[in-house]
Design an enzyme around this catalytic site. Structure first.
Site, PDB file in Angstrom:
ATOM      1  N   ARG A  96       0.429  -2.660 -11.688  1.00  0.00           N
ATOM      2  CA  ARG A  96      -0.798  -2.676 -12.476  1.00  0.00           C
ATOM      3  C   ARG A  96      -0.495  -2.557 -13.968  1.00  0.00           C
ATOM      4  O   ARG A  96      -1.150  -3.172 -14.795  1.00  0.00           O
ATOM      5  CB  ARG A  96      -1.672  -1.507 -12.029  1.00  0.00           C
ATOM      6  CG  ARG A  96      -2.927  -1.345 -12.829  1.00  0.00           C
ATOM      7  CD  ARG A  96      -3.811  -0.285 -12.180  1.00  0.00           C
ATOM      8  NE  ARG A  96      -5.054  -0.148 -12.886  1.00  0.00           N
ATOM      9  CZ  ARG A  96      -5.245   0.648 -13.928  1.00  0.00           C
ATOM     10  NH1 ARG A  96      -4.248   1.382 -14.362  1.00  0.00           N
ATOM     11  NH2 ARG A  96      -6.398   0.709 -14.538  1.00  0.00           N
ATOM     12  N   ASP A 115      11.347  -9.571   7.916  1.00  0.00           N
ATOM     13  CA  ASP A 115      11.677  -8.531   6.934  1.00  0.00           C
ATOM     14  C   ASP A 115      12.755  -7.593   7.448  1.00  0.00           C
ATOM     15  O   ASP A 115      13.603  -7.133   6.703  1.00  0.00           O
ATOM     16  CB  ASP A 115      10.427  -7.725   6.583  1.00  0.00           C
ATOM     17  CG  ASP A 115       9.493  -8.531   5.703  1.00  0.00           C
ATOM     18  OD1 ASP A 115      10.003  -9.341   4.915  1.00  0.00           O
ATOM     19  OD2 ASP A 115       8.280  -8.360   5.819  1.00  0.00           O
ATOM     20  N   LYS A 150     -14.189  11.521  -5.101  1.00  0.00           N
ATOM     21  CA  LYS A 150     -12.979  12.310  -4.884  1.00  0.00           C
ATOM     22  C   LYS A 150     -13.242  13.499  -3.961  1.00  0.00           C
ATOM     23  O   LYS A 150     -14.352  14.043  -3.934  1.00  0.00           O
ATOM     24  CB  LYS A 150     -12.465  12.851  -6.230  1.00  0.00           C
ATOM     25  CG  LYS A 150     -12.012  11.784  -7.201  1.00  0.00           C
ATOM     26  CD  LYS A 150     -10.788  11.104  -6.676  1.00  0.00           C
ATOM     27  CE  LYS A 150      -9.859  10.567  -7.706  1.00  0.00           C
ATOM     28  NZ  LYS A 150      -9.248  11.336  -8.681  1.00  0.00           N
ATOM     29  N   LYS A 185      -9.419   6.216  -0.380  1.00  0.00           N
ATOM     30  CA  LYS A 185      -8.713   5.969  -1.636  1.00  0.00           C
ATOM     31  C   LYS A 185      -7.280   6.462  -1.430  1.00  0.00           C
ATOM     32  O   LYS A 185      -7.018   7.665  -1.359  1.00  0.00           O
ATOM     33  CB  LYS A 185      -9.384   6.711  -2.793  1.00  0.00           C
ATOM     34  CG  LYS A 185      -8.750   6.393  -4.134  1.00  0.00           C
ATOM     35  CD  LYS A 185      -9.611   6.923  -5.267  1.00  0.00           C
ATOM     36  CE  LYS A 185      -9.143   6.440  -6.624  1.00  0.00           C
ATOM     37  NZ  LYS A 185      -7.780   6.808  -6.958  1.00  0.00           N
ATOM     38  N   CYS A 230      24.130  33.675 -14.890  1.00  0.00           N
ATOM     39  CA  CYS A 230      25.391  34.071 -15.527  1.00  0.00           C
ATOM     40  C   CYS A 230      25.285  35.384 -16.285  1.00  0.00           C
ATOM     41  O   CYS A 230      26.280  35.880 -16.800  1.00  0.00           O
ATOM     42  CB  CYS A 230      25.895  32.964 -16.455  1.00  0.00           C
ATOM     43  SG  CYS A 230      24.946  32.818 -17.976  1.00  0.00           S
ATOM     44  N   GLU A 234     -14.025   2.876   2.028  1.00  0.00           N
ATOM     45  CA  GLU A 234     -12.678   3.003   2.601  1.00  0.00           C
ATOM     46  C   GLU A 234     -11.923   4.117   1.897  1.00  0.00           C
ATOM     47  O   GLU A 234     -12.322   4.556   0.816  1.00  0.00           O
ATOM     48  CB  GLU A 234     -11.914   1.678   2.535  1.00  0.00           C
ATOM     49  CG  GLU A 234     -11.728   1.124   1.145  1.00  0.00           C
ATOM     50  CD  GLU A 234     -11.023  -0.239   1.161  1.00  0.00           C
ATOM     51  OE1 GLU A 234     -11.038  -0.929   2.188  1.00  0.00           O
ATOM     52  OE2 GLU A 234     -10.453  -0.596   0.126  1.00  0.00           O
ATOM     53  N   CYS A 290      27.705  29.374 -18.071  1.00  0.00           N
ATOM     54  CA  CYS A 290      26.636  29.465 -17.072  1.00  0.00           C
ATOM     55  C   CYS A 290      26.820  28.402 -15.989  1.00  0.00           C
ATOM     56  O   CYS A 290      26.878  27.214 -16.296  1.00  0.00           O
ATOM     57  CB  CYS A 290      25.286  29.285 -17.761  1.00  0.00           C
ATOM     58  SG  CYS A 290      23.919  29.357 -16.618  1.00  0.00           S
ATOM     59  N   LEU A 337     -11.159   2.966 -11.569  1.00  0.00           N
ATOM     60  CA  LEU A 337     -12.448   3.295 -10.957  1.00  0.00           C
ATOM     61  C   LEU A 337     -13.066   4.501 -11.638  1.00  0.00           C
ATOM     62  O   LEU A 337     -12.370   5.413 -12.077  1.00  0.00           O
ATOM     63  CB  LEU A 337     -12.252   3.635  -9.474  1.00  0.00           C
ATOM     64  CG  LEU A 337     -11.816   2.484  -8.566  1.00  0.00           C
ATOM     65  CD1 LEU A 337     -11.390   3.025  -7.206  1.00  0.00           C
ATOM     66  CD2 LEU A 337     -12.946   1.474  -8.405  1.00  0.00           C
TER      67      LEU A 337
HETATM   68  S1  IVH Z   1     -10.380  -0.804  -5.507  1.00  0.00           S
HETATM   69  C1  IVH Z   1     -11.900  -2.949  -9.027  1.00  0.00           C
HETATM   70  N1  IVH Z   1      -9.754   0.445  -3.296  1.00  0.00           N
HETATM   71  O1  IVH Z   1      -7.387   3.665  -7.181  1.00  0.00           O
HETATM   72  C2  IVH Z   1     -11.479  -2.118  -7.913  1.00  0.00           C
HETATM   73  N2  IVH Z   1      -8.666   1.061  -5.293  1.00  0.00           N
HETATM   74  O2  IVH Z   1      -8.574   4.890  -9.518  1.00  0.00           O
HETATM   75  C3  IVH Z   1     -10.059  -1.803  -7.960  1.00  0.00           C
HETATM   76  N3  IVH Z   1      -6.982   2.794  -5.013  1.00  0.00           N
HETATM   77  O3  IVH Z   1      -6.014   1.440  -9.503  1.00  0.00           O
HETATM   78  C4  IVH Z   1      -9.627  -0.766  -7.079  1.00  0.00           C
HETATM   79  N4  IVH Z   1      -7.221   3.053  -2.843  1.00  0.00           N
HETATM   80  O4  IVH Z   1      -4.686   1.896  -7.362  1.00  0.00           O
HETATM   81  C5  IVH Z   1      -9.553   0.322  -4.613  1.00  0.00           C
HETATM   82  N5  IVH Z   1      -9.243   1.464  -1.281  1.00  0.00           N
HETATM   83  C6  IVH Z   1      -9.048   1.324  -2.574  1.00  0.00           C
HETATM   84  C7  IVH Z   1      -8.102   2.113  -3.246  1.00  0.00           C
HETATM   85  C8  IVH Z   1      -7.944   1.947  -4.614  1.00  0.00           C
HETATM   86  C9  IVH Z   1      -6.571   3.443  -3.914  1.00  0.00           C
HETATM   87  C10 IVH Z   1      -6.457   3.024  -6.377  1.00  0.00           C
HETATM   88  C11 IVH Z   1      -6.071   1.769  -7.125  1.00  0.00           C
HETATM   89  C12 IVH Z   1      -6.813   1.856  -8.421  1.00  0.00           C
HETATM   90  C13 IVH Z   1      -7.132   3.300  -8.502  1.00  0.00           C
HETATM   91  C14 IVH Z   1      -8.326   3.545  -9.392  1.00  0.00           C
END
Ligand code: IVH
Length: 706
Positions: A158, A50, A335, A137, A432, A135, A453, A96
């Protein structure tokens, strides 16, 4: 690749050196492609491959002439100019469900438990027994990558979850995305999904460069990642440092694993990066602890995250749970609360946009909000400041919620300095000095000094010389900016003095970089040709808000000459009850709002001065009625009312105008004819009251000659 360290930055290569290197790179890439695709014996890793490709792309971007038709980067640069092709996802890309606190979290898993009836299944999802993969987000954008027989064949965004965009060429520039799966025994079709993101460090580097170049910075790492992935020119994407974590799958021609955790390990084996923070945990309490601990380390992570994602580990359970609307029943985003901090608002500054809108900005005492130093926040508009009673000197709570620019949540009134007064939003433009009134029905103030202006000048000048206005050829935005920056053109009238000033100048245009005698001559000639202009074009060129070509034409037709128009506008501004105002709003399609913008333009002394200067420099020709002067309705004001039977209203209007008549929307003393169709109402009555001649449709048709 150790060589990369001693590489000269592409922007410092001479054309000759670039040519040599481009050739060498193309050869290397071709050789590795062959080893990789046809012999399955790659000699270098994806990252190094790459890097070669990125460097070649960067060289080609800087020296487009060097790019041969068969360049190995060719496919990458071939995105259709109009946009991306659509891709229907074989399996929808889900979103989600969110949980914001422990209650939400427990509710979610209670729902999961209720879903199962068999005791052995229920046991698996008890609060302290449920196995999950947790994990971070990532605050990026999700992408799906399709591999056929181990080869990356397509990458898509997406989109709306069902249909995304084909951004293969762009995704292929990302080092973390393997072009070939490492395991030759992978299923024939494998779709890997994950998150494209930009680290905070790469984001800051990018923004610093953009700031230095033209000042157009990205608001946050997520926007810059999304903007880069969706850029139509993949050479641009190639120059951006993007990263990718894989975390789930789409279509699979055969199952790969029976748990989420094992799937992640498989992804790793295929050559993907999976998030090093991912954990297999058991029980809801462990989930809560994971989320809390990660929240505390959030600022230390090299990328932005906005929460944690939990996924039920067993894939058979996932499959039985399925999905509700567009989110799976087996996954949840937990969240983090929005990051808040308190700081002092030093002052409120006002920015003037290209269209003259005044936007207030909070200048803050710099403060760390979740790892990001914040020194400015948006204040939206005047009403927002008043509603929250935000005053300079106040201590305020600010919030950075994911992707948005920091906001002021509230003022801490107890800490307000003594003697502070509510903020007075300026009524004039800070750039101005022109009046900046609020347009009715809008929350914003707008500078009316469009012609003078500095914040709007270049944009206005660009409009002034544009095709439908003065139509001055060879005067694009870049040149306008040049003249504006060197002070030779501050307002439109200065354009017509360019040549004479240039003759007196020590460094004439023809001697400047990028110019020659011919190009300078051409420009001066193009300007000189436009010293005479029709009134309608002239009005349009002024760039008065809401006065487009059609309205400009109506005004020109109704007032005939610049002198008459100006005089009438002056009188209308002085007396909103008077005839001149009524005549203005009687013009078909001009209502109070458009009239207000026109009068605001004339009320601004800077604009009047600019008009005077223009009138002295050029000749504005009176509006020539397009029809023969001997037409019986030339110069007459006509109002149509009621339903016409032989033609539509727009057709009647167009025909009347073609014959030199002015068509008005309401009846006044100035009206010459009211043409009354069927069911004519109050307008016909008013005409009778004022003694205006009322014609039937038939009479009208006869008058204008069929
Ligand atoms: S799993 C069916 N894992 O969050 C499960 N999503 O709010 C699909 N995202 O569209 C998602 N980190 O873009 C998953 N560790 C993670 C994520 C994650 C970020 C985003 C993803 C999704 C959005 C949903």
């Amino acid at each position: 690749m150790s060589k990369a360290k001693v590489e000269k930055p592409v922007d410092r290569l001479t054309p000759a050196a670039a040519k040599l290197e481009a050739k060498r790179l193309a050869e290397q890439i071709a050789r590795h492609d062959l080893l990789y695709h046809q012999k399955d014996t790659p000699k270098i890793g994806d990252a190094d491959y790459d890097a070669l490709k990125r460097r070649l792309l960067a060289i080609e971007a800087r020296f487009p002439d060097l790019k041969p038709k068969d360049s190995p980067t060719g496919a990458v640069g071939a995105a259709p100019a109009q946009g991306f092709a659509k891709v229907t996802h074989a399996r929808p890309m889900l979103s989600l469900e969110n949980a914001f606190d422990e209650v939400d979290l427990r509710d979610f898993f209670a729902g999961v438990r209720r879903f199962f009836v068999k005791p052995e299944d229920v046991k698996l999802v008890e609060p302290d027994a449920i196995a999950l993969v947790a994990e971070p987000k990532i605050d990026g954008l999700s992408a799906t990558l399709r591999y056929e027989h181990g080869r990356l064949v397509r990458g898509a965004t997406r989109g709306d979850g069902a249909v995304g965009e084909d951004v293969t060429a762009n995704l292929a520039t990302i080092a973390d995305i393997p072009k070939q799966l490492r395991d030759l025994a992978a299923p024939a079709v494998v779709e890997v999904r994950g998150e494209v993101y930009m680290t905070r460090a790469d984001f800051l580097t990018l923004n610093r460069a953009r700031e230095a170049a033209d000042g157009a910075v990205f608001a946050n790492p997520r926007n810059s990642a999304a903007g880069s992935v969706r850029h139509l020119d993949s050479t641009i994407t190639a120059g951006r440092k993007l990263s990718f974590f894989a975390y789930t799958w789409g279509e699979l021609s055969q199952p790969v694993a029976d748990t989420q955790w094992k799937f992640l390990q498989q992804l790793k084996a295929w050559g993907f990066r999976i998030n090093p923070e991912a954990r297999r945990i058991v029980g809801i309490d462990a989930a809560l602890a994971y989320q809390r601990a990660l929240g505390e380390r959030r600022a230390e992570l090299p990328y932005d995250i906005d929460g944690v994602v939990y996924k039920i580990d067993r894939i058979d359970l996932q499959e039985r749970l399925g999905q509700v609307s567009r989110a799976p029943r087996w996954a949840l985003a937990h969240k983090f609360p929005a990051e808040q901090a308190q700081t002092v608002l030093n002052r409120i500054s006002i920015q003037v946009g290209r269209t003259g809108a005044l936007t207030p900005v909070a200048e803050l005492e710099p403060v760390n909000v979740g790892g990001v130093v914040v020194s400015r926040a948006t204040l939206h508009n005047e009403d927002e400041i008043r509603r929250k009673d935000i005053r300079p000197g106040d201590t305020v709570t600010i919030q950075r919620a994911g992707d948005v620019i920091p906001q002021i949540v509230a003022v801490i009134e107890a800490r307000r300095p003594k003697g502070s007064a509510p903020f007075q939003f300026p009524e004039t433009c800070p750039d101005c000095g022109s009046a900046a009134p609020r347009v009715e029905g809008e929350a914003i103030r707008r500078c009316t000094g469009g012609l003078v202006c500095p914040a709007q000048a270049v944009e206005r000048l660009r409009h002034f010389v544009s095709r439908d206005a003065f139509d001055i050829e060879g005067l694009g935005e870049e040149r306008i900016r040049l003249f504006f920056d060197d002070g030779s053109v501050k307002g439109p009238a200065d354009l017509f003095a360019l040549e004479s000033r240039d003759r007196a100048s020590l460094t004439p245009l023809s001697a400047r970089e990028g110019w020659g005698a011919t190009s300078a001559r051409k420009l001066f000639d193009a300007i000189a040709e436009r010293r005479r202009i029709g009134l309608d074009r002239f009005i349009y060129a002024l760039g008065i808000r809401q006065v487009g070509q059609a309205t400009a034409k109506l005004l020109a037709r109704n007032y005939g000459s610049l002198l008459a128009w100006r005089a009438a506008m002056d009188r209308a501004a002085g007396d909103p009850e008077g005839d001149d105002y009524r005549n203005l709003v009687a013009i078909d399609q001009i209502g109070d709002k458009v009239a207000a913008d026109i009068l605001a333009f004339f009320a601004e002394p800077h604009n009047r001065a600019a008009l005077d200067a223009l009138a002295a420099a050029i000749t504005v020709e009176d509006f020539a009625a397009p029809a023969a002067a001997d037409s019986p309705v030339a110069g007459k004001t006509v109002v149509f009312t009621g339903t016409l039977t032989t033609m539509s209203r727009p057709e009647a209007k167009a025909r009347a105008e073609a014959l030199g008549a002015k068509v008005a929307g309401s009846v006044s003393k100035k009206t010459d004819y009211v043409v009354a169709g069927a069911d004519a109402g109050s307008k016909a009555t008013k005409a009778a009251e004022l003694g205006v001649q009322v014609l039937s449709e038939e009479e009208w048709v006869k008058l204008v000659g069929g």
